[in-house]
Design an enzyme around this catalytic site. Structure first.
Site, PDB file in Angstrom:
ATOM      1  N   ASP A  99      19.776 -43.187 -12.802  1.00  0.00           N
ATOM      2  CA  ASP A  99      20.818 -43.929 -12.101  1.00  0.00           C
ATOM      3  C   ASP A  99      22.158 -43.346 -12.542  1.00  0.00           C
ATOM      4  O   ASP A  99      22.502 -43.410 -13.727  1.00  0.00           O
ATOM      5  CB  ASP A  99      20.713 -45.414 -12.486  1.00  0.00           C
ATOM      6  CG  ASP A  99      21.155 -46.343 -11.381  1.00  0.00           C
ATOM      7  OD1 ASP A  99      22.204 -46.058 -10.776  1.00  0.00           O
ATOM      8  OD2 ASP A  99      20.475 -47.349 -11.143  1.00  0.00           O
ATOM      9  N   ASP A 205      24.986 -44.803  -7.855  1.00  0.00           N
ATOM     10  CA  ASP A 205      25.543 -46.151  -7.725  1.00  0.00           C
ATOM     11  C   ASP A 205      26.834 -46.131  -6.898  1.00  0.00           C
ATOM     12  O   ASP A 205      27.696 -45.276  -7.107  1.00  0.00           O
ATOM     13  CB  ASP A 205      25.849 -46.660  -9.138  1.00  0.00           C
ATOM     14  CG  ASP A 205      26.157 -48.136  -9.205  1.00  0.00           C
ATOM     15  OD1 ASP A 205      25.263 -48.936  -8.909  1.00  0.00           O
ATOM     16  OD2 ASP A 205      27.301 -48.485  -9.563  1.00  0.00           O
ATOM     17  N   GLU A 259      23.770 -45.185  -3.154  1.00  0.00           N
ATOM     18  CA  GLU A 259      23.877 -46.596  -2.813  1.00  0.00           C
ATOM     19  C   GLU A 259      25.166 -46.809  -2.046  1.00  0.00           C
ATOM     20  O   GLU A 259      26.223 -46.342  -2.455  1.00  0.00           O
ATOM     21  CB  GLU A 259      23.886 -47.442  -4.077  1.00  0.00           C
ATOM     22  CG  GLU A 259      23.731 -48.916  -3.751  1.00  0.00           C
ATOM     23  CD  GLU A 259      24.441 -49.816  -4.718  1.00  0.00           C
ATOM     24  OE1 GLU A 259      24.073 -50.991  -4.773  1.00  0.00           O
ATOM     25  OE2 GLU A 259      25.367 -49.354  -5.408  1.00  0.00           O
ATOM     26  N   HIS A 332      17.300 -54.608  -7.988  1.00  0.00           N
ATOM     27  CA  HIS A 332      17.780 -55.429  -9.112  1.00  0.00           C
ATOM     28  C   HIS A 332      19.007 -56.268  -8.766  1.00  0.00           C
ATOM     29  O   HIS A 332      19.510 -56.971  -9.637  1.00  0.00           O
ATOM     30  CB  HIS A 332      18.086 -54.500 -10.293  1.00  0.00           C
ATOM     31  CG  HIS A 332      19.228 -53.568  -9.983  1.00  0.00           C
ATOM     32  ND1 HIS A 332      19.113 -52.545  -9.058  1.00  0.00           N
ATOM     33  CD2 HIS A 332      20.506 -53.543 -10.424  1.00  0.00           C
ATOM     34  CE1 HIS A 332      20.281 -51.930  -8.968  1.00  0.00           C
ATOM     35  NE2 HIS A 332      21.136 -52.503  -9.768  1.00  0.00           N
ATOM     36  N   ASP A 333      19.516 -56.163  -7.555  1.00  0.00           N
ATOM     37  CA  ASP A 333      20.731 -56.889  -7.151  1.00  0.00           C
ATOM     38  C   ASP A 333      20.473 -58.004  -6.143  1.00  0.00           C
ATOM     39  O   ASP A 333      21.414 -58.721  -5.778  1.00  0.00           O
ATOM     40  CB  ASP A 333      21.730 -55.932  -6.483  1.00  0.00           C
ATOM     41  CG  ASP A 333      22.339 -54.939  -7.444  1.00  0.00           C
ATOM     42  OD1 ASP A 333      22.415 -55.241  -8.646  1.00  0.00           O
ATOM     43  OD2 ASP A 333      22.754 -53.855  -6.971  1.00  0.00           O
TER      44      ASP A 333
HETATM   45  O1  TEU Z   1      25.783 -52.496  -6.901  1.00  0.00           O
HETATM   46  C1  TEU Z   1      26.803 -52.338  -5.954  1.00  0.00           C
HETATM   47  C2  TEU Z   1      26.913 -53.407  -5.017  1.00  0.00           C
HETATM   48  O2  TEU Z   1      27.345 -53.265  -3.908  1.00  0.00           O
HETATM   49  C3  TEU Z   1      26.592 -54.708  -5.623  1.00  0.00           C
HETATM   50  O3  TEU Z   1      27.811 -55.221  -6.010  1.00  0.00           O
HETATM   51  C4  TEU Z   1      25.976 -55.620  -4.740  1.00  0.00           C
HETATM   52  O4  TEU Z   1      26.784 -55.843  -3.637  1.00  0.00           O
HETATM   53  C5  TEU Z   1      25.878 -56.868  -5.502  1.00  0.00           C
HETATM   54  O5  TEU Z   1      25.157 -56.629  -6.668  1.00  0.00           O
HETATM   55  C6  TEU Z   1      25.230 -57.886  -4.706  1.00  0.00           C
HETATM   56  O6  TEU Z   1      25.274 -59.050  -5.410  1.00  0.00           O
HETATM   57  C7  TEU Z   1      25.690 -51.529  -7.878  1.00  0.00           C
HETATM   58  C8  TEU Z   1      24.574 -51.857  -8.825  1.00  0.00           C
HETATM   59  O7  TEU Z   1      23.362 -51.799  -8.141  1.00  0.00           O
HETATM   60  C9  TEU Z   1      24.838 -53.166  -9.458  1.00  0.00           C
HETATM   61  O8  TEU Z   1      23.794 -53.578 -10.294  1.00  0.00           O
HETATM   62  C10 TEU Z   1      26.102 -53.039 -10.253  1.00  0.00           C
HETATM   63  O9  TEU Z   1      26.464 -54.285 -10.766  1.00  0.00           O
HETATM   64  C11 TEU Z   1      27.258 -52.492  -9.411  1.00  0.00           C
HETATM   65  O10 TEU Z   1      26.885 -51.390  -8.600  1.00  0.00           O
HETATM   66  C12 TEU Z   1      28.352 -51.989 -10.311  1.00  0.00           C
HETATM   67  O11 TEU Z   1      27.939 -50.821 -10.950  1.00  0.00           O
END
Ligand code: TEU
Length: 574
Positions: A99, A205, A259, A332-333
């Site tokens: 990542d 990311d 992403e 994970h989000d």
């Molecule tokens: O997530 C980016 C992102 O767009 C997230 O903010 C998403 O919209 C949010 O988690 C939804 O609730 C990435 C990573 O996957 C995330 O884990 C990180 O917190 C974020 O970037 C910052 O690095």
């Protein structure tokens, strides 16, 4: 016919290391834990592991705030453990993608510590610093009205030099200034460092955010509009990605997935088209943001099932000519797939296996998130103190403590949408800590109490389990390349229950060498009648998620699917 490559045919498994397997006794998952569990991952039949960040980090955002890109987080182990893990993955015939979090670092990264020290420091321009503006009230305000993804303003005042720095995420995640060629060189060197170690690619990311459009107020009230129109797809993003590809990535046979919050159908192909030399695929958020109401993430609205299908169709079409999609229902989000798109109550097994079928029969590279293969579900802790995610905790402060929102109402939203739904420990067995850590150790976040029922051990040897079905569905996809490459032709867009599509073994009317498949999915709690397109005849039943499936070969024009039944057929006709 599309170009064929390994990363299009691969199935990816995402590991969130903090929650996978603890071996060191600190209640936090670690690299040795992943090493111990590699046979589980291999047994699924996946090809690639995507590892969420394992670099040194103060963990404000669980590793998405990196303090040293070349060091392993002490809680997770050592570089020797990492090398052993990579080797263990490779000897099992799998690959590893890392990542890469390069839109921002931790505020504890040495670059930022220097940058914030003085306006004339060498590293000042590694980050985005602006003076405040004086309002009509004579008070100093941030440079713009921008909000961060995780509540509050996106600018933080730093007393040392009297300026503000930009952080689109938490205040401990300052944004890097990609306009500065020295920053781009640093990131390219990091990428090269890991590729030289032998990793097989990167998930990048928030790569859509690295080029900023300039610093003027956002006119938008809804945060997702601000992301799409102000933060994402800045003027130099493609140039930066092409530079990284040309100078480093193109020299290795690796895969990349970016992403992309704010990447829409128009922009998507420009990140991944095979002529562009940027990325192989992106994660778009078409189906991930669709259940957010006007108040954003913690204002959930029901999934619009027709829109859900349209998102798949639109993205498939957008990428059909020289692009490529990733297919995912969870990471994970976002909430657990079976809780969000299925029915984690009475149709838990049926809907989890149906979703597996959807993942493995769409065009695009499928991504399975840890626990999805056993149907892990959302969790509902009573107290805010049981939550760990900075996004949830910040929103609680802003909306409940400061904004006066009813706490119960907020918690209901967290139970539906919170990121900790997918971050509870992996459920390996029904012992006191679900096999995640030793029984006398407190895990960093509580278990989902349903681990006594939903766990790997309970499913391992059961041929009817969700785990067994994932294995079969993955193997099935790999044995039927038409499921990877054939076009997608959905014919039930308006239907309230059905998601049915053909994967025709023809390209532009000519046979392409693959068989033709019909995928019939009933995504509802009631039986549903499928009206088959008149031009096709289902010739052979191949696959189903129910043991009492509707396998009756049919030459008729309709068939009935049971609740959450998924059925794959070979067909003739066009
Ligand atoms: O997530 C980016 C992102 O767009 C997230 O903010 C998403 O919209 C949010 O988690 C939804 O609730 C990435 C990573 O996957 C995330 O884990 C990180 O917190 C974020 O970037 C910052 O690095």
């Amino acid at each position: 016919m599309m170009n064929q490559t390994w990363w299009k045919e691969a199935v990816v498994y995402q590991i969130y290391p903090r929650s996978f397997q603890d071996t060191s006794g600190n209640g936090v998952g670690d690299l040795r834990g992943i090493i111990e569990r590699l046979d589980h991952v291999k047994a699924l039949g996946v090809d690639v592991i995507w590892l969420s960040p394992v670099y040194e980090s103060p963990n404000d955002d669980n590793g998405y705030d990196i303090a040293d890109y070349r060091a392993i987080m002490a809680e997770f182990g050592t570089m020797a453990d990492f090398d052993e893990l990579l080797n263990g993955i490779h000897t099992r015939g799998m690959k590893l993608i890392m990542d890469l979090v390069a839109n921002h670092t931790s505020d504890e990264h040495a670059w930022f510590e220097e940058s914030r020290a003085a306006k004339d420091n060498d590293k000042r321009d590694y980050y985005i610093w602006k003076p405040g503006v004086e309002g009509p009230d004579g008070v100093m305000h941030p440079p713009t009205n921008w909000g961060s993804f995780f509540s509050g303003p996106a600018w933080e005042f730093d007393a040392a030099t009297g300026e503000y720095y930009l952080h689109l995420f938490t205040r401990k995640q300052p944004d890097l200034n990609w306009e500065n060629p020295a920053v781009r060189k640093e990131i390219a060197d990091v990428v090269e460092f890991w590729l030289e170690k032998g990793v097989d690619g990167f998930r990048m990311d928030v790569i859509s955010l690295i080029s900023k459009r300039g610093y003027t107020d956002t006119p938008h009230e809804q945060f997702n509009d601000t992301i799409a129109n102000v933060y994402a797809n800045g003027p130099r993003v493609h140039e930066f990605l092409q530079e990284l590809y040309k100078n480093v990535i193109s020299k290795y046979d690796v895969m990349t997935v970016g992403e992309g919050p704010g990447i829409d159908l128009n922009e998507g192909p420009s990140y991944v088209h095979e002529d562009r030399g940027e990325l192989n695929m992106i994660f778009h958020f078409g189906h991930m943001f669709m259940d957010q109401g006007p108040g954003g993430k913690f204002d959930p609205v029901p999934i619009d099932f027709r829109r859900f299908k349209e998102v798949f169709v639109e993205w498939d079409q957008a990428m059909a000519d020289g692009g490529w999609n990733s297919v995912f229902l969870c990471n994970h989000d976002f909430p657990r797939a079976v809780s969000r798109f299925g029915n984690d109550g009475p149709y838990w097994k049926e809907s989890a296996t149906l979703l597996a079928t959807l993942l493995m029969t769409m065009r695009g590279t499928p991504y399975v998130y840890q626990g999805e293969e056993i149907g892990m579900t959302n969790v509902a802790f009573d107290a805010i103190d049981d939550y760990r995610d900075v996004e949830t905790l910040n929103a609680y402060n802003e909306q409940v403590l400061e904004g006066g929102r009813d706490a119960g109402d907020f918690m209901r939203a967290v139970h539906i949408m919170g990121r900790d739904n997918v971050r509870t420990p992996m459920q390996w067995d029904d012992s006191a800590r679900a096999g995640f850590c030793a029984e006398d150790v407190e895990p960093w976040i509580d278990l989902n109490p349903n681990y006594d029922r939903i766990n790997v051990a309970a499913q391992m040897d059961d041929p009817e389990s969700i785990f067994a079905y994932y294995k079969k569905a993955i193997a099935f996809r790999k044995a039927h390349k038409g499921l990877v490459y054939n076009d997608v032709d959905v014919w039930t867009l308006e239907d309230e229950q059905l998601f049915c599509f053909l994967r025709p073994g023809t390209t532009n009317g000519a046979k392409n060498g693959f068989d033709s498949y019909a995928v019939l999915l009933n995504m509802s709690d009631e039986p549903a009648e499928v009206l088959l397109p008149g031009r096709i005849i289902l010739s052979e039943h191949l696959f189903s998620n129910l043991s009492n499936q509707s396998t009756k070969p049919t030459t008729t024009s309709s068939m009935t699917l049971m609740s959450w039944e998924a059925s794959i057929w070979k067909y003739h006709g066009n």
